[in-house]
Design an enzyme around this catalytic site. Structure first.
Site, PDB file in Angstrom:
ATOM      1  N   GLY A 104       0.139  -0.647  -0.235  1.00 39.57           N
ATOM      2  CA  GLY A 104      -0.023  -0.080   0.010  1.00 39.57           C
ATOM      3  C   GLY A 104       0.708   1.441  -0.372  1.00 39.57           C
ATOM      4  O   GLY A 104       0.816   2.018  -1.067  1.00 39.57           O
TER       5      GLY A 104
ATOM      6  N   ASN B  64      -9.549   4.072   6.817  1.00 41.29           N
ATOM      7  CA  ASN B  64      -9.150   2.443   8.003  1.00 41.29           C
ATOM      8  C   ASN B  64      -9.388   2.320   8.990  1.00 41.29           C
ATOM      9  O   ASN B  64      -9.138   1.878   9.506  1.00 41.29           O
ATOM     10  CB  ASN B  64      -7.603   2.502   7.534  1.00 41.29           C
ATOM     11  CG  ASN B  64      -6.977   4.429   7.566  1.00 41.29           C
ATOM     12  OD1 ASN B  64      -7.445   5.167   7.023  1.00 41.29           O
ATOM     13  ND2 ASN B  64      -5.867   4.248   8.383  1.00 41.29           N
TER      14      ASN B  64
ATOM     15  N   GLN C  83      -7.867  -0.405   1.702  1.00 43.98           N
ATOM     16  CA  GLN C  83      -8.734  -0.685   2.789  1.00 43.98           C
ATOM     17  C   GLN C  83     -10.408  -1.695   2.488  1.00 43.98           C
ATOM     18  O   GLN C  83     -11.378  -2.200   3.017  1.00 43.98           O
ATOM     19  CB  GLN C  83      -9.102   0.288   4.141  1.00 43.98           C
ATOM     20  CG  GLN C  83      -7.742   0.208   5.243  1.00 43.98           C
ATOM     21  CD  GLN C  83      -7.759  -0.795   6.022  1.00 43.98           C
ATOM     22  OE1 GLN C  83      -8.553  -1.797   5.993  1.00 43.98           O
ATOM     23  NE2 GLN C  83      -6.231  -0.780   6.490  1.00 43.98           N
TER      24      GLN C  83
ATOM     25  N   CYS D 101       1.939   6.534  17.142  1.00 47.02           N
ATOM     26  CA  CYS D 101       2.496   7.004  18.719  1.00 47.02           C
ATOM     27  C   CYS D 101       3.476   7.824  17.035  1.00 47.02           C
ATOM     28  O   CYS D 101       4.088   7.408  16.071  1.00 47.02           O
ATOM     29  CB  CYS D 101       3.555   6.128  18.004  1.00 47.02           C
ATOM     30  SG  CYS D 101       4.614   6.055  20.221  1.00 47.02           S
TER      31      CYS D 101
HETATM   32  N1  PLP Z   1      -3.639   2.936   3.330  1.00 50.74           N
HETATM   33  C1  PLP Z   1      -4.278   2.580   3.862  1.00 50.74           C
HETATM   34  C2  PLP Z   1      -6.176   3.281   3.207  1.00 50.74           C
HETATM   35  C3  PLP Z   1      -3.989   1.173   4.554  1.00 50.74           C
HETATM   36  O1  PLP Z   1      -4.796   1.109   5.785  1.00 50.74           O
HETATM   37  C4  PLP Z   1      -2.611   1.320   4.756  1.00 50.74           C
HETATM   38  C5  PLP Z   1      -2.727   0.405   5.905  1.00 50.74           C
HETATM   39  O2  PLP Z   1      -2.445   0.833   6.927  1.00 50.74           O
HETATM   40  C6  PLP Z   1      -1.664   1.795   3.979  1.00 50.74           C
HETATM   41  C7  PLP Z   1      -2.206   2.508   2.819  1.00 50.74           C
HETATM   42  C8  PLP Z   1      -0.109   1.182   4.049  1.00 50.74           C
HETATM   43  O3  PLP Z   1      -0.627  -0.297   3.294  1.00 50.74           O
HETATM   44  P1  PLP Z   1       1.428  -0.927   3.444  1.00 50.74           P
HETATM   45  O4  PLP Z   1       0.532  -1.752   4.798  1.00 50.74           O
HETATM   46  O5  PLP Z   1       1.016  -2.247   2.478  1.00 50.74           O
HETATM   47  O6  PLP Z   1       2.368  -0.474   3.013  1.00 50.74           O
END
Ligand code: PLP
Length: 425
Positions: free
Chosen positions: A71, A147, A175, A361
């Site tokens: 992501g 998320n 998500q 954090c």
């Molecule tokens: N975008 C959203 C909405 C996410 O919730 C997350 C991870 O929590 C990411 C991007 C990042 O994804 P990754 O953990 O695969 O780098």
């Protein structure tokens, strides 16, 4: 002690079928997908088959699928790959830090960003996106599902606005993938990215849809992998695992799993809301009783109503007026008055229930969630909010266990809490 994992939005375990699909590609079929010998060709075919599955998952052509590391890389790619000095970028203040931090970096290169704020219920109003546009707006980026709250954003409407303005449109679907059907044509996006570990696949692998003709520069350069759009030897076991997870996700979207999950989430939510001094962030405005929401839209909640022909994102006005917003089936975000969220996360963990708090954090300091703050919560309430995100394998027994443990922990913490006693700073 029983352990109940209710933090699926942080990460998910592999499904056994995913592990089985990946297994041969660690040792027997270990070839480099770029090699011309048989071992390489076996790996290459596995990547091709995975690409076809992802194309089905996204509803696009095989050639529009690019594999990557997940992501964060997908989000960074959209921003660093499309924006140039002098461009204007429109995104929202509730995006993942992979978007927000990338936008911040682009400021140093002469790219100005407008961060559109959500409504109090966590929705991005397409009209607010439209108002933020300028003649030099090159890219709009809006997430499919948040998320923290699970709120689904009206991406289809935003896609139309982007098309009318001649801007590129990116969707962070990390998500939403596996929780609602993806359809890049219907969404009208140029870029859409997902991450395997949020959908019962392995960590460190993902994919991005790149609409044919989109002038996206590669973030990672080197070899000519992925048609020169992402250099680096393909993570063949990871890609195979992602494809298997996508295949299973497509089944789950059709076999009633999401309705079942929404009912479990609703049961959990209703049980917790029976406690005094609680409310949901991002489902309906605070203080509104859940039964009011149910009376308006029916008990199966957001997912089923969103996919049964009932009001969808194009009926934003109606949702707002009924205090109802669409959410993915597995998520609820709840505030608890008179306690510290972090203390509740720890208390629940000690009793076997894993959830996330409304703060993160940052450089050693605990900051309230930027998403909840953007929705207008004050710092105390944002800090006193917890995200419960169910795995698709969750059971009624898991929910009942959580409903036994949460009230005890809340009562205990409220009794000893300096927040409750009014002595907190
Ligand atoms: N975008 C959203 C909405 C996410 O919730 C997350 C991870 O929590 C990411 C991007 C990042 O994804 P990754 O953990 O695969 O780098």
């Amino acid at each position: 002690m029983k352990r109940v994992y209710m933090d699926a939005n942080a990460t998910t375990p592999l499904l056994p079928e995913v592990l089985e699909a990946m297994r041969p590609y660690w040792m027997e079929c270990f070839g480099n997908a770029s090699s011309i010998h048989l071992d390489g060709q076996q790996a290459h075919s596995a990547v091709d088959r995975a690409r076809a599955t992802l194309a089905e998952f996204f509803n696009c052509h095989d050639a529009e699928v690019v594999f990557n590391s997940g992501g964060t890389e997908g989000d960074n790619t959209a921003i660093f790959g499309l924006l140039r000095p002098g461009d204007h970028f429109v995104t929202t203040s509730i995006e993942h830090s992979a978007i927000l931090a990338a936008a911040e970096r682009m400021a140093a290169f002469g790219v100005e960003t407008t961060f559109v704020a959500p409504t109090a219920s966590g929705l991005i109003d397409p009209a607010a996106i439209e108002r933020a546009l300028r003649p030099e707006t090159r890219l709009i980026s809006v997430m499919l599902a948040n998320n923290e709250t699970g709120v689904l954003q009206p991406v289809e409407e935003i896609g139309k606005i982007a098309a009318a303005a001649g801007a590129f449109f990116h969707i962070d679907a990390v998500q939403g993938a596996g929780k609602v059907p993806l359809d890049v044509r219907r969404f009208g996006c140029h870029l859409l990215n997902i991450s395997a570990h949020k959908m019962y696949g392995p960590k460190g692998v993902g994919a991005i849809f790149v609409r044919r003709g989109t002038p996206l520069e590669s973030l990672i350069v080197g070899g000519s992998h992925e048609r020169r759009r992402r250099a680096g030897t393909e993570n063949v076991p990871g890609i195979v695992g992602l494809a298997k997870a996508a295949e299973l996700a497509m089944h789950s979207l059709e076999d009633g799993t999401m309705d079942r999950l929404a009912r479990l989430r609703d049961r959990l939510e209703a049980g917790i809301l029976a406690l005094p001094g609680t409310g949901v962030n991002g489902a309906h405005s605070s203080g509104c009783h859940p039964e009011r929401v149910q009376r308006v839209e029916g008990p199966a909640s957001s997912f089923s109503s969103n996919h049964s022909g009932a009001p969808g994102p194009s009926h934003l006005g109606r949702w707002e007026s009924t205090n109802f917003v669409p959410r993915v089936a597995n998520t609820t975000n709840i505030w608890f008055d008179n306690l510290e969220g972090e203390a509740l996360v720890i208390a629940l963990d000690l009793k076997g229930v894993a959830v996330s708090g409304g703060s993160a954090c940052h450089s050693g300091a605990t900051e309230p969630s930027h998403v909840l703050m953007a929705m207008g919560l004050d710092k105390t309430r944002a800090r006193a909010s917890l995200r419960f995100s169910l795995l698709k394998t969750a059971t009624a027994a898991d929910v009942e266990y959580a409903l036994q443990v949460v009230p005890e922990a809340v009562e205990h913490l409220r009794m000893i809490s300096p927040v409750a006693a009014g002595t907190a700073g």
